[in-house]
Structures are given as C-alpha cells and as structure tokens.
Enzyme design. Structure first.
Site, mmCIF file in Angstrom:
data_model
loop_
_atom_site.group_PDB
_atom_site.id
_atom_site.type_symbol
_atom_site.label_atom_id
_atom_site.label_comp_id
_atom_site.label_asym_id
_atom_site.label_seq_id
_atom_site.Cartn_x
_atom_site.Cartn_y
_atom_site.Cartn_z
ATOM 1 N N ARG A 10 -2.242 6.322 1.714
ATOM 2 C CA ARG A 10 -1.781 5.443 0.628
ATOM 3 C C ARG A 10 -0.418 5.911 0.109
ATOM 4 O O ARG A 10 0.442 5.094 -0.212
ATOM 5 C CB ARG A 10 -2.801 5.415 -0.510
ATOM 6 N N ARG A 35 -14.120 6.681 -5.520
ATOM 7 C CA ARG A 35 -13.648 5.462 -4.866
ATOM 8 C C ARG A 35 -13.529 5.708 -3.376
ATOM 9 O O ARG A 35 -13.033 6.760 -2.952
ATOM 10 C CB ARG A 35 -12.261 5.114 -5.432
ATOM 11 N N ARG A 54 -8.902 11.732 -9.546
ATOM 12 C CA ARG A 54 -9.640 10.463 -9.704
ATOM 13 C C ARG A 54 -10.662 10.313 -8.580
ATOM 14 O O ARG A 54 -11.759 9.808 -8.775
ATOM 15 C CB ARG A 54 -8.666 9.285 -9.696
ATOM 16 N N ARG A 84 3.953 -5.242 -3.434
ATOM 17 C CA ARG A 84 3.880 -3.877 -2.928
ATOM 18 C C ARG A 84 4.865 -3.661 -1.783
ATOM 19 O O ARG A 84 4.956 -2.556 -1.256
ATOM 20 C CB ARG A 84 2.507 -3.723 -2.367
ATOM 21 N N LYS A 137 -0.827 2.641 -13.938
ATOM 22 C CA LYS A 137 -0.502 1.207 -14.106
ATOM 23 C C LYS A 137 -1.716 0.400 -14.525
ATOM 24 O O LYS A 137 -1.614 -0.486 -15.366
ATOM 25 C CB LYS A 137 -0.006 0.591 -12.791
HETATM 26 P P1 AMP Z 1 -4.937 -0.543 -5.692
HETATM 27 O O1 AMP Z 1 -6.212 -0.573 -6.448
HETATM 28 O O2 AMP Z 1 -3.867 -1.366 -6.338
HETATM 29 O O3 AMP Z 1 -4.474 0.849 -5.370
HETATM 30 O O4 AMP Z 1 -5.222 -1.248 -4.283
HETATM 31 C C1 AMP Z 1 -6.225 -0.780 -3.420
HETATM 32 C C2 AMP Z 1 -5.963 -1.264 -1.997
HETATM 33 O O5 AMP Z 1 -5.942 -2.698 -1.968
HETATM 34 C C3 AMP Z 1 -4.637 -0.842 -1.410
HETATM 35 O O6 AMP Z 1 -4.672 0.460 -0.861
HETATM 36 C C4 AMP Z 1 -4.439 -1.913 -0.331
HETATM 37 O O7 AMP Z 1 -5.266 -1.683 0.781
HETATM 38 C C5 AMP Z 1 -4.954 -3.147 -1.046
HETATM 39 N N1 AMP Z 1 -3.871 -3.818 -1.812
HETATM 40 C C6 AMP Z 1 -3.812 -4.010 -3.155
HETATM 41 N N2 AMP Z 1 -2.701 -4.663 -3.502
HETATM 42 C C7 AMP Z 1 -2.027 -4.908 -2.353
HETATM 43 C C8 AMP Z 1 -0.799 -5.531 -2.042
HETATM 44 N N3 AMP Z 1 -0.016 -6.051 -2.983
HETATM 45 N N4 AMP Z 1 -0.443 -5.595 -0.740
HETATM 46 C C9 AMP Z 1 -1.206 -5.091 0.229
HETATM 47 N N5 AMP Z 1 -2.355 -4.459 0.008
HETATM 48 C C10 AMP Z 1 -2.788 -4.367 -1.271
#
Ligand code: AMP
Length: 204
Positions: free
Chosen positions: A144, A133, A127, A88, A13
């Site tokens: 996750r 990361r 990744r 989410r 994405k």
């Molecule tokens: P991502 O890079 O989108 O995978 O986000 C990394 C982390 O940020 C996630 O594992 C959550 O801890 C937090 N996060 C990002 N977007 C959200 C969301 N919409 N709701 C809750 N936590 C989020």
C-alpha cells in the site's frame, strides 16, 4: 462544500473526514469504506475489488471512477460532499475533474494531510494490530505504501498546479489535527476567490 482529503495511508484522513462531514452536514464518501462494504456483501463489485484490497493494490481506475460517478449522482450529494481516499491516481483526478465539469460542481479545495513517512508507517502498523484489518498485514502495508508513493503522491503536484492544494499538519493528537483542519477550512472560506493556496511545509 466540495472537498477532497488526501495524504498517505495512516495520515488520519478517515477520522478527520468523518468529523468535517458531520460538522458541515455533507456525505463522507470513502471509497475504501464503499469497497469494504461491497466485499462484505459479496456483490459483483466486491468480488472484483477484493483481490486488489487483499494485495494492498489500487483497484483499476475505471472501476473506481464509475463507482464514484454513481455515488456523486445520489440525491444526498447534490449540495456538497467530502471525498476521502479518492482520487488516488492522476487519471482518477482527471476523471473527477471531467465529471465535476460536466455536472457543474467545481471542487472547492484539496486538503493534504502532511505526515512524515516514518510516522505514517508506524501508524498503519499499529492500526494493523488494533483493528486487525485484512489489508494491514506487514506485506500488504508495504504494498500500500509503494502504491501511495508511486501513484498517489504525484497528486500533490497535480492539485498544487490547479491552485487547490492546502496543507494540514497531520502530526499530533486527533483533536489538534481537527482544530488545524478547521482553521485551514476557515481560511479557505474566507479567501476572496482565486487567492494563492497556503504555503507548502518544509517537508513537502
Ligand atoms: P482505504 O481504506 O482508503 O485505505 O482503501 C482501502 C483499499 O481500497 C485500497 O488499498 C485499495 O485497494 C482500495 N481503494 C480505495 N480507494 C481507492 C481508489 N481511489 N482507487 C483505487 N483503489 C482504491
């Protein structure tokens, strides 16, 4: 253009969002990126969010909703945006709906990146090795994925019910997925309002 990109972690994405946002000259709003910036900058929000990111858990809805509300109120988001990683959860989707209603900016479409579970699991694990990361360690990756299955996957049904869901086959090279995404976006913009979303793939 007001778009939401959804799908499992590792579905690509982020990469596709960045491309589409650039092509359409709208801001690419990634809640994950915003959180990481806050963590790096040691802001109050960053300090609050870090423990969740480190555990691979979702940050509480009210914190995320407030942050997105503020971001969508910024001048550069006036004429469109692309949301990546938000909503989410179903309560986040409801909050977004309410907010967009209030500001009179309806969502145009939700793109769902369809990638089978073994493929997205493999992608986030590789990744983890490449990018290092902090939330890509094995245990955190597992968490996750659990969060995704439990809280995010139900959004497919939510947005299908709203008639907004469009599938993109997310398996293949970045360029291949990009051209499929483009084709889906063209189909959406060619629709004459109120038409049915595209067919669900077999795996959905
Ligand atoms: P991502 O890079 O989108 O995978 O986000 C990394 C982390 O940020 C996630 O594992 C959550 O801890 C937090 N996060 C990002 N977007 C959200 C969301 N919409 N709701 C809750 N936590 C989020």
């Amino acid at each position: 253009m007001r778009l939401v990109l959804l799908g499992p972690p590792g579905a690509g994405k982020g990469t596709q969002s960045a491309r589409i946002a650039q092509q359409h000259a709208v801001p690419h709003i990634s809640t994950g990126d915003i959180f990481r910036e806050h963590v790096k900058g040691c802001t109050d929000l960053g300090i609050q969010a870090q423990e969740y990111l480190d555990r691979g858990e979702l940050v509480p809805n009210d914190v995320v909703n407030r942050m997105v509300g503020e971001r969508l109120a910024a001048p550069d988001a006036k004429h469109g945006w692309l949301l990546d990683g938000y909503p989410r959860t179903v309560p986040q989707a409801e909050a977004l709906e309410e907010l967009l209603d209030k500001i009179g900016q309806p969502l145009d479409a939700v793109l769902w990146f369809d990638v089978p579970e073994d493929e997205f699991t493999r992608r986030i694990q590789s990744r983890a090795k490449q990018e290092g990361r902090s939330d890509d360690t094995e245990e955190v990756v597992r968490r996750r994925l659990e969060e995704y299955v439990e809280k995010t996957a139900p959004l497919e049904r939510f947005y299908r019910g709203r008639g907004l869901l469009h599938y993109v086959d997310g398996v293949g090279l970045i360029d291949e997925v990009a051209s499929r995404t483009l084709a889906v976006l063209e189909a959406i913009s060619g629709e004459d309002g109120g038409s049915e979303p595209l067919e669900a793939p077999e795996s959905a």
